[in-house]
Scaffold this active site. Sequence first.
Site, PDB file in Angstrom:
ATOM      1  N   SER A   1       0.706  -1.209   0.182  1.00 36.67           N
ATOM      2  CA  SER A   1      -0.031   0.001   0.256  1.00 36.67           C
ATOM      3  C   SER A   1       1.124   1.160  -0.174  1.00 36.67           C
ATOM      4  CB  SER A   1      -1.370  -0.103   1.572  1.00 36.67           C
ATOM      5  OG  SER A   1      -1.925   0.918   0.810  1.00 36.67           O
TER       6      SER A   1
ATOM      7  N   ASP B   1      -8.453  -5.495  -5.079  1.00 38.34           N
ATOM      8  CA  ASP B   1      -8.472  -4.805  -4.933  1.00 38.34           C
ATOM      9  C   ASP B   1      -8.478  -3.363  -5.684  1.00 38.34           C
ATOM     10  OD1 ASP B   1      -7.384  -2.752  -3.093  1.00 38.34           O
ATOM     11  OD2 ASP B   1      -5.078  -3.483  -3.253  1.00 38.34           O
TER      12      ASP B   1
ATOM     13  N   HIS C   1      -6.292  -6.593  -1.036  1.00 35.43           N
ATOM     14  CA  HIS C   1      -4.952  -6.179  -1.009  1.00 35.43           C
ATOM     15  C   HIS C   1      -3.442  -6.676  -0.312  1.00 35.43           C
ATOM     16  CE1 HIS C   1      -3.784  -1.380  -0.417  1.00 35.43           C
ATOM     17  NE2 HIS C   1      -3.895  -1.576   0.777  1.00 35.43           N
TER      18      HIS C   1
END
Length: 490
Positions: free
Chosen positions: A178, A411, A437
């Site tokens: 991320s 995601d 994710h």
Amino acid sequence: MSSDLVIILITTVTAFLSYSTNALLHSGSASHGVSPRDYYLTTDEHWFNQTLDHYSPHDHRKFRQRYYEYLDNFRAPDGPVFMIICGEGPCSGIAKDYMSVLAKKFEAGVVSLEHRYYGKSNPFNSLATENLRYLSSKQALFDLAAFRQHYQARLGLNVKLNRSSGSSDNPWFFFGISYPGALSAWFRLKFPHLTCGSLASSAVVHAVYDFSAFDQQQIGESAGQECKDALQETNKLLELGLQVNRKAVKALFNATELHVDADFLYLTADAAVMAFQYGNADKLCVPLVKAKKNGYDLVETYSKYVRDYCMKDWGLHVRPYNRKHLRNTVITAESTYRIWWYQVCTELAYFQVAPANNSVRSQQINTEYHLDLCESLFGKGTYPEVDATNLYYGGHKIAATKIIFTNGSQDPWRHASKQTSSPELPSYIMECHNCGHGTVLRGCPQSPMVIEGKSNNCSSADVVDKVRQQMVEHIDLWLSECRGSTRSSK
């Protein structure tokens, strides 16, 4: 396997990008008879004196930055080391995800550094806006460089061991999910002499001002037509219910403290996102589609999902959506949300706005909503400089080498990542029903946390395993090139 390697792992902890790692670690643990400590390799804290402003030649202030180390697998003195840098949230220890498997495979020690301002690594005693001016991805990258140099020196390696390769340092390699995935890629871009490569999992390298693709290109697609229709109808009923009796509707979600309706609708939109982002779409879609087919109350059905799954199992809180709470400058356990919003509101945006057509979230969640929230929290004129951010790093056109990009097909954040592949910047998308994710490191689904990131519960485990094998091959090759070694992985 290359015997001389230092790897930095950057994981993520966030309220908005990848949710809290603490929630991932704790969710469902009690019902499964597992202690949260079983999810960590270590929780023993260590401290490093970090420079506050890396850009000032005159400001010599320091702050204490927290880190962890786990050396049980370390093949001293020249073995590998993984350095995990927690992302946008408190770092409670070194998680026992797929990186623990890699640590064993590469006989690696593990080090984990907390991101500045988050957790216990706050330079100030107050989160007043003026105190947040040293919070940025650029400062965080210099933190990585400074800590890398510090820890390399601390290893106390015998220089003679590496003299044949012309280097006194171990090779370093970055990993991240991320926002920390973006940091890992950006570090390779800006400090290529300090790392041999990066894994950028679900890495949001492209700052997005109006991120309508988040819903339009992914949530609706991941949901499927039946679930999407049910979500859209539920959203319309929520908006209508707020007009008739807002207090009663919010009470269904334990959210009566949210006096601004748009803040409440942001909460309900995020709750839907969680199902797809973390590989649990069925938790939301199965009951919602059934309710629509049988004429049941969709709002009641959705509120039950939010209460029983998002709040009870995942630890989703209402407070982070309460702007009164977000304006609080006193440092508390929930300060993460104000801190992350500052980064969102000044350099990254990722504004999850409702697309003009076919939206699964309220049209009240638009650009004006986000800008109003930013000014409400940090003062008039607060604005995310996304063009400058993308100019500085390159966005989707990042001009670096030796970065592996991985994304899960479900995601929504993958649309801010790099999804086109090239020899120097390979990109892999894991296509499966519950690949969300950070799947390449976390496994699926992600509630409760998957010990060692096992792939056996992924709907297409072979797809995840293949990407992991390619990841290991890239890492080994690039580390071998970095060291001038031809030794292969075990």
